[in-house]
Motif scaffolding. Structure first.
Motif, PDB file in Angstrom:
ATOM      1  N   THR A 130       0.833  -1.207   0.000  1.00  0.00           N
ATOM      2  CA  THR A 130       0.000   0.000   0.000  1.00  0.00           C
ATOM      3  C   THR A 130       0.863   1.249   0.000  1.00  0.00           C
ATOM      4  OG1 THR A 130      -1.746  -1.196   1.136  1.00  0.00           O
ATOM      5  CG2 THR A 130      -1.825   1.195   1.283  1.00  0.00           C
TER       6      THR A 130
ATOM      7  N   ASP B 164      -7.561  -4.155  -2.894  1.00  0.00           N
ATOM      8  CA  ASP B 164      -7.459  -5.064  -1.753  1.00  0.00           C
ATOM      9  C   ASP B 164      -8.834  -5.068  -1.088  1.00  0.00           C
ATOM     10  OD1 ASP B 164      -7.036  -6.449   0.564  1.00  0.00           O
ATOM     11  OD2 ASP B 164      -5.060  -5.593   0.960  1.00  0.00           O
TER      12      ASP B 164
ATOM     13  N   ASP C 158      -3.623  -1.344  -5.867  1.00  0.00           N
ATOM     14  CA  ASP C 158      -3.107  -1.944  -4.634  1.00  0.00           C
ATOM     15  C   ASP C 158      -3.867  -3.257  -4.441  1.00  0.00           C
ATOM     16  OD1 ASP C 158      -1.760  -2.281  -2.233  1.00  0.00           O
ATOM     17  OD2 ASP C 158      -3.194  -1.079  -1.079  1.00  0.00           O
TER      18      ASP C 158
ATOM     19  N   SER D 153      -6.802  -0.219   2.643  1.00  0.00           N
ATOM     20  CA  SER D 153      -6.216   0.840   3.474  1.00  0.00           C
ATOM     21  C   SER D 153      -5.849   2.108   2.727  1.00  0.00           C
ATOM     22  CB  SER D 153      -5.011   0.303   4.242  1.00  0.00           C
ATOM     23  OG  SER D 153      -4.112  -0.308   3.377  1.00  0.00           O
TER      24      SER D 153
HETATM   25 MG   LIG Z   1      -1.954  -3.080   1.937  1.00  0.00          MG
END
Ligand SMILES: [Mg+2]
Ligand SMILES: Nc1ncnc2c1ncn2[C@@H]1O[C@H](COP(=O)(O)OP(=O)(O)OP(=O)(O)O)[C@@H](O)[C@H]1O
Length: 225
Positions: free
Chosen positions: A59, A82, A159, A87
């Motif tokens: 990330t 993700d 990500d 995040s």
């Molecule tokens: Mg991550």
């Protein structure tokens, strides 16, 4: 150039905004150059960031890479794919009420999910955590999503979760132009790195290279502290 009108970034993870002149930022710019070189034969418009295991720095790498490409003048979209432990919204301090998962199940249109961070940088967060991430990420809707955003942006950065834990990142990587494997030195076992590389290869991903995270030898272009 990104302006610091407001405080963005979680725990100083966005070094490329918070401390643009430091060594880590320079390493992200070097990484950007290497990706640009890797794009000479085939334009890399969609790029997956993944790693063998949890907590390797995916990330952090995806976020800072998206920033440095936007600072270079490219129109960049950062997507949190993700769908298990999202995040990106924490890093950029945006809401995550709706995102990619809501789009993939046909609940929201794309425009309503985009957060504009700066002139050249847009973000789509993960959205609600679905029960079936691989089904969503391997779907026809995801394929169409990648194709649409690749037409609209100069670069789309995804990500993703760790390769060895779940199939999600390989599924996304197989539909993108390139993938980068973040390797946390001293933490990742060589065998795990090889396994991750193998799994990405099996899925048909175009592995552009590895980013060594945590190596204290900043002279090499692929390293950052
Ligand atoms: Mg991550
Ligand atoms: N080189 C580094 N030096 C110091 N801290 C780091 C470094 N790389 C990552 N971290 C820290 O490690 C933690 C995990 O980083 P990050 O969230 O980017 O990993 P991740 O691979 O996305 O994790 P996950 O698999 O849980 O999604 C964060 O708190 C981040 O700040």
């Amino acid at each position: 150039m990104l302006k610091r009108k407001r405080k963005i970034g979680d725990r100083g993870n966005l070094v490329t905004i918070e401390r643009n002149n430091n060594q880590s930022s320079e390493q992200f710019r070097s990484l950007r150059s290497n990706i640009n070189f890797a794009s000479i034969n085939k334009d890399v418009k969609s790029l997956v960031i993944t790693s063998p295991s949890p907590g390797d720095g995916k990330t952090l790498t995806a976020s800072n890479l998206a920033v440095v490409f936007s600072q270079e003048g490219k129109r960049v979209l950062l997507v949190d794919a993700d769908l298990r432990k999202p995040s990106i919204h924490h890093i950029f301090r945006i809401t995550n009420n709706f995102g990619l998962s809501n789009y993939l199940i046909g609940q929201k249109d794309m425009e309503s999910l985009i957060s504009t961070i700066d002139f050249n940088l847009d973000i789509i967060p993960s959205g609600i955590i679905p029960p079936n991430p691989p089904e969503l990420l391997g779907s026809m809707q995801m394929k169409e999503f990648i194709s649409t955003v690749s037409d609209q942006y100069d670069l789309v950065v995804f990500d993703t979760p760790p390769v060895l834990a779940v199939t999600d990142s390989a599924l996304v990587a197989s539909q993108c132009d390139g993938a980068l494997l973040v390797v946390r030195t001293k933490k990742n076992d060589v065998k795990d790195v090889e396994k991750a590389k193998e799994q990405l290869g099996f899925s048909g991903a175009n592995l552009l290279g590895a980013v060594l995270n945590g190596k204290k030898e900043p002279k090499n272009n692929y390293y950052y502290k």
